[in-house]
Structures are given as structure tokens and as C-alpha cells.
Motif scaffolding. Sequence first.
Motif, PDB file in Angstrom:
ATOM      1  N   PHE A  66       1.005  -1.168   0.041  1.00 53.93           N
ATOM      2  CA  PHE A  66      -0.062  -0.059  -0.081  1.00 53.93           C
ATOM      3  C   PHE A  66       0.757   1.367  -0.119  1.00 53.93           C
ATOM      4  CE2 PHE A  66      -2.757  -3.231   1.807  1.00 53.93           C
ATOM      5  CZ  PHE A  66      -4.155  -3.015   1.131  1.00 53.93           C
ATOM      6  N   ASN A  67       0.379   2.325  -0.434  1.00 53.91           N
ATOM      7  CA  ASN A  67       0.592   3.839  -0.336  1.00 53.91           C
ATOM      8  C   ASN A  67      -0.325   4.533   0.117  1.00 53.91           C
ATOM      9  OD1 ASN A  67       3.494   3.113  -1.388  1.00 53.91           O
ATOM     10  ND2 ASN A  67       2.725   3.502  -3.454  1.00 53.91           N
ATOM     11  N   GLY A  68      -0.033   5.793   0.848  1.00 48.35           N
ATOM     12  CA  GLY A  68      -1.117   6.534   1.073  1.00 48.35           C
ATOM     13  C   GLY A  68      -0.649   7.611   1.881  1.00 48.35           C
ATOM     14  N   VAL A  69      -1.523   8.142   2.735  1.00 48.58           N
ATOM     15  CA  VAL A  69      -1.299   9.347   3.275  1.00 48.58           C
ATOM     16  C   VAL A  69      -2.346   9.366   4.649  1.00 48.58           C
ATOM     17  CG1 VAL A  69      -2.812  10.733   2.221  1.00 48.58           C
ATOM     18  CG2 VAL A  69      -0.884  11.882   3.240  1.00 48.58           C
ATOM     19  N   THR A  70      -1.859   9.786   5.684  1.00 49.38           N
ATOM     20  CA  THR A  70      -2.796  10.329   6.725  1.00 49.38           C
ATOM     21  C   THR A  70      -2.749  11.710   7.077  1.00 49.38           C
ATOM     22  OG1 THR A  70      -1.405   9.863   8.452  1.00 49.38           O
ATOM     23  CG2 THR A  70      -2.532   8.060   7.640  1.00 49.38           C
ATOM     24  N   PHE A  71      -3.757  12.188   7.228  1.00 54.83           N
ATOM     25  CA  PHE A  71      -3.833  13.732   7.850  1.00 54.83           C
ATOM     26  C   PHE A  71      -4.585  14.162   8.817  1.00 54.83           C
ATOM     27  CE2 PHE A  71      -6.648  13.263   4.061  1.00 54.83           C
ATOM     28  CZ  PHE A  71      -7.855  14.087   4.585  1.00 54.83           C
ATOM     29  N   LEU A  72      -4.047  14.847   9.865  1.00 60.96           N
ATOM     30  CA  LEU A  72      -4.939  15.284  10.934  1.00 60.96           C
ATOM     31  C   LEU A  72      -5.537  16.715  10.639  1.00 60.96           C
ATOM     32  CD1 LEU A  72      -5.745  15.398  13.987  1.00 60.96           C
ATOM     33  CD2 LEU A  72      -3.262  16.613  14.452  1.00 60.96           C
ATOM     34  N   VAL A 119      -5.982   7.366   3.900  1.00 61.94           N
ATOM     35  CA  VAL A 119      -6.213   7.129   2.692  1.00 61.94           C
ATOM     36  C   VAL A 119      -5.112   6.101   2.460  1.00 61.94           C
ATOM     37  CG1 VAL A 119      -6.610   8.076   0.453  1.00 61.94           C
ATOM     38  CG2 VAL A 119      -7.057   9.346   2.124  1.00 61.94           C
ATOM     39  N   LEU A 120      -5.508   4.901   1.815  1.00 58.92           N
ATOM     40  CA  LEU A 120      -4.548   3.828   1.238  1.00 58.92           C
ATOM     41  C   LEU A 120      -5.050   3.409  -0.126  1.00 58.92           C
ATOM     42  CD1 LEU A 120      -4.567   1.183   4.231  1.00 58.92           C
ATOM     43  CD2 LEU A 120      -2.770   2.759   3.525  1.00 58.92           C
ATOM     44  N   VAL A 121      -3.928   3.247  -0.920  1.00 57.66           N
ATOM     45  CA  VAL A 121      -4.188   2.740  -2.286  1.00 57.66           C
ATOM     46  C   VAL A 121      -3.442   1.338  -2.260  1.00 57.66           C
ATOM     47  CG1 VAL A 121      -3.738   3.021  -4.911  1.00 57.66           C
ATOM     48  CG2 VAL A 121      -4.082   5.013  -3.115  1.00 57.66           C
ATOM     49  N   ASN A 122      -4.273   0.386  -2.794  1.00 55.24           N
ATOM     50  CA  ASN A 122      -3.420  -1.073  -3.142  1.00 55.24           C
ATOM     51  C   ASN A 122      -2.829  -1.134  -4.175  1.00 55.24           C
ATOM     52  OD1 ASN A 122      -2.901  -3.681  -3.589  1.00 55.24           O
ATOM     53  ND2 ASN A 122      -4.972  -4.472  -2.950  1.00 55.24           N
ATOM     54  N   THR A 150     -15.528  -0.185  15.491  1.00 56.00           N
ATOM     55  CA  THR A 150     -16.836  -0.656  14.995  1.00 56.00           C
ATOM     56  C   THR A 150     -16.541  -1.537  13.856  1.00 56.00           C
ATOM     57  OG1 THR A 150     -17.177   1.037  13.499  1.00 56.00           O
ATOM     58  CG2 THR A 150     -18.470   1.148  15.713  1.00 56.00           C
ATOM     59  N   THR A 151     -15.673  -1.397  13.030  1.00 47.30           N
ATOM     60  CA  THR A 151     -14.926  -2.111  11.887  1.00 47.30           C
ATOM     61  C   THR A 151     -13.622  -2.252  12.036  1.00 47.30           C
ATOM     62  OG1 THR A 151     -17.141  -1.794  10.762  1.00 47.30           O
ATOM     63  CG2 THR A 151     -15.357  -2.666   9.418  1.00 47.30           C
ATOM     64  N   ASP A 152     -12.756  -3.190  12.058  1.00 50.14           N
ATOM     65  CA  ASP A 152     -11.608  -3.314  11.986  1.00 50.14           C
ATOM     66  C   ASP A 152     -10.975  -3.995  10.930  1.00 50.14           C
ATOM     67  OD1 ASP A 152     -11.967  -5.869  12.662  1.00 50.14           O
ATOM     68  OD2 ASP A 152     -10.601  -5.536  14.810  1.00 50.14           O
ATOM     69  N   VAL A 153     -11.504  -4.696  10.140  1.00 50.18           N
ATOM     70  CA  VAL A 153     -11.152  -5.396   8.992  1.00 50.18           C
ATOM     71  C   VAL A 153     -11.827  -4.996   7.691  1.00 50.18           C
ATOM     72  CG1 VAL A 153     -10.991  -7.933   7.887  1.00 50.18           C
ATOM     73  CG2 VAL A 153     -10.684  -7.684  10.311  1.00 50.18           C
ATOM     74  N   PHE A 154     -10.718  -4.805   6.594  1.00 52.33           N
ATOM     75  CA  PHE A 154     -11.276  -4.220   5.344  1.00 52.33           C
ATOM     76  C   PHE A 154     -10.539  -4.894   4.268  1.00 52.33           C
ATOM     77  CE2 PHE A 154     -11.464  -0.844   8.427  1.00 52.33           C
ATOM     78  CZ  PHE A 154     -12.833  -0.360   8.202  1.00 52.33           C
ATOM     79  N   THR A 155     -11.383  -5.134   2.978  1.00 51.13           N
ATOM     80  CA  THR A 155     -10.810  -5.935   1.879  1.00 51.13           C
ATOM     81  C   THR A 155     -10.498  -4.502   0.914  1.00 51.13           C
ATOM     82  OG1 THR A 155     -11.712  -8.060   2.462  1.00 51.13           O
ATOM     83  CG2 THR A 155     -10.874  -7.481   0.212  1.00 51.13           C
ATOM     84  N   VAL A 156      -9.507  -4.424   0.578  1.00 48.09           N
ATOM     85  CA  VAL A 156      -9.178  -3.385  -0.628  1.00 48.09           C
ATOM     86  C   VAL A 156      -8.683  -4.136  -1.920  1.00 48.09           C
ATOM     87  CG1 VAL A 156      -7.930  -1.359  -0.907  1.00 48.09           C
ATOM     88  CG2 VAL A 156      -8.243  -2.058   1.301  1.00 48.09           C
ATOM     89  N   ASP A 157      -9.398  -3.862  -3.102  1.00 48.33           N
ATOM     90  CA  ASP A 157      -9.248  -4.711  -4.097  1.00 48.33           C
ATOM     91  C   ASP A 157      -7.984  -4.139  -4.957  1.00 48.33           C
ATOM     92  OD1 ASP A 157     -11.287  -6.619  -4.044  1.00 48.33           O
ATOM     93  OD2 ASP A 157     -12.636  -5.174  -4.619  1.00 48.33           O
ATOM     94  N   ASN A 213      -5.758  -1.986  -7.032  1.00 45.75           N
ATOM     95  CA  ASN A 213      -5.671  -0.456  -7.291  1.00 45.75           C
ATOM     96  C   ASN A 213      -6.839   0.071  -6.730  1.00 45.75           C
ATOM     97  OD1 ASN A 213      -3.432  -0.933  -8.994  1.00 45.75           O
ATOM     98  ND2 ASN A 213      -4.586  -1.642 -10.747  1.00 45.75           N
ATOM     99  N   HIS A 214      -7.423  -0.157  -5.955  1.00 47.63           N
ATOM    100  CA  HIS A 214      -8.426   0.444  -5.247  1.00 47.63           C
ATOM    101  C   HIS A 214      -8.077   1.414  -3.982  1.00 47.63           C
ATOM    102  CE1 HIS A 214     -12.286  -1.915  -6.499  1.00 47.63           C
ATOM    103  NE2 HIS A 214     -11.630  -1.600  -7.564  1.00 47.63           N
ATOM    104  N   THR A 215      -8.696   2.425  -3.823  1.00 43.94           N
ATOM    105  CA  THR A 215      -8.502   3.469  -2.711  1.00 43.94           C
ATOM    106  C   THR A 215      -9.302   3.435  -1.507  1.00 43.94           C
ATOM    107  OG1 THR A 215      -7.587   4.893  -4.224  1.00 43.94           O
ATOM    108  CG2 THR A 215      -7.792   5.669  -2.139  1.00 43.94           C
ATOM    109  N   LEU A 216      -8.780   3.215  -0.145  1.00 49.05           N
ATOM    110  CA  LEU A 216      -9.715   2.807   1.003  1.00 49.05           C
ATOM    111  C   LEU A 216      -9.519   4.315   1.709  1.00 49.05           C
ATOM    112  CD1 LEU A 216     -11.217   1.392   2.941  1.00 49.05           C
ATOM    113  CD2 LEU A 216      -8.984   0.685   3.935  1.00 49.05           C
ATOM    114  N   SER A 217     -10.449   5.033   1.935  1.00 53.38           N
ATOM    115  CA  SER A 217     -10.513   6.130   2.567  1.00 53.38           C
ATOM    116  C   SER A 217     -11.246   6.141   4.042  1.00 53.38           C
ATOM    117  CB  SER A 217     -10.954   7.439   1.992  1.00 53.38           C
ATOM    118  OG  SER A 217     -10.835   8.557   2.666  1.00 53.38           O
ATOM    119  N   LEU A 218     -10.612   6.548   5.214  1.00 54.78           N
ATOM    120  CA  LEU A 218     -11.438   6.213   6.420  1.00 54.78           C
ATOM    121  C   LEU A 218     -11.219   7.475   7.403  1.00 54.78           C
ATOM    122  CD1 LEU A 218     -10.357   2.442   7.040  1.00 54.78           C
ATOM    123  CD2 LEU A 218     -12.681   3.327   6.410  1.00 54.78           C
TER     124      LEU A 218
END
Length: 146
Positions: A54-60, A99-102, A125-132, A134-139
Motif C-alpha cells: 500500500f501507499n497512502g497518506v494520513t492527515f490530521l 487514505v490507502l491505495v492498494n 466498530t469495523t477493524d477488517v477491510f478488503t481493498v481490491d 488499485n482501489h483506494t480506501l479512505s477512512l
Amino acid sequence: MRKIVFTFLLALIVGGVLFPASVFARRVAVFGSLLIERCTNDACTTTEGLTTQFNGVTFLANPGLEKTIASQIPPFWFPVFVNTDTDGPGGGDLDTTMVLVNVSGSSQKIKLTLRDSDGNTVALTTDVFTVDINHTLSLSISNLLP
């Protein structure tokens, strides 16, 4: 009958004045860290560290994104700050967004572990995620808190 309707309406009006919406607001606050790991089985009972999947960024940021602090992912363990009203965020609130990119070339199942400043695990509340692929996960971390 008119007395009952009048009494009911009067009770609603008085209740609205005595108990504004801010009384029922829910504030969540966490200061700690978040670890992202890859699940090694379908039930995600065992995990291993991520390397280059994964590549990504976190921001506060506050809700208006006027003041932002960003950090790059990897590393897959980073600080988290949340102090927000989930019903009506305001200018003084803070939240961490991830924000994570697979980029691995295959679907990845990940597990998030949130720890407070003392190292204790904080329930999500949810701690497991599936990221396909080239998909992006934003939480938003505040949305994961019960």
C-alpha cells in the motif's frame, strides 16, 4: 381532548428549550496510534506486517481542512488524534483521516489496531477491510469509534 394536545405540545416546546441538541451530542476522543497489518487467513485471526502493498497518506485536520498535518504511508504505524463531536463537528474539532491505495497487484485484506496513549487497544466498530487491486480506501478514524 384539546387539553391533552395542548399539554403535549407545551411539553415538546419546553423540552426543546431545556434540552438543546448539543446536550445529546456525542464527543469522541482518542490520542494514540493506529497499526495496519495484512490478514493471513480469511477470518483475520492472524496477521503480518505490510511492506510495499500500500501507499497512502494520513492527515490530521479540523472539519474545514484549514489546518492540516499530513504524513506518508508507509510506515504502517502512525499517530492518531481524534477529538470531535460526531453529531455536529465544529471548528475546534480534530480528526485523523487515512487514505490507502492498494498497489500490490492482488486483493488485500487488512486489519486495523487502534491503541491509546498507554498502549491499550481501543475497540473499533469495523477493524477488517478488503481493498481490491488499485482501489483506494479512505477512512475517518472518528467514524470507526463506537
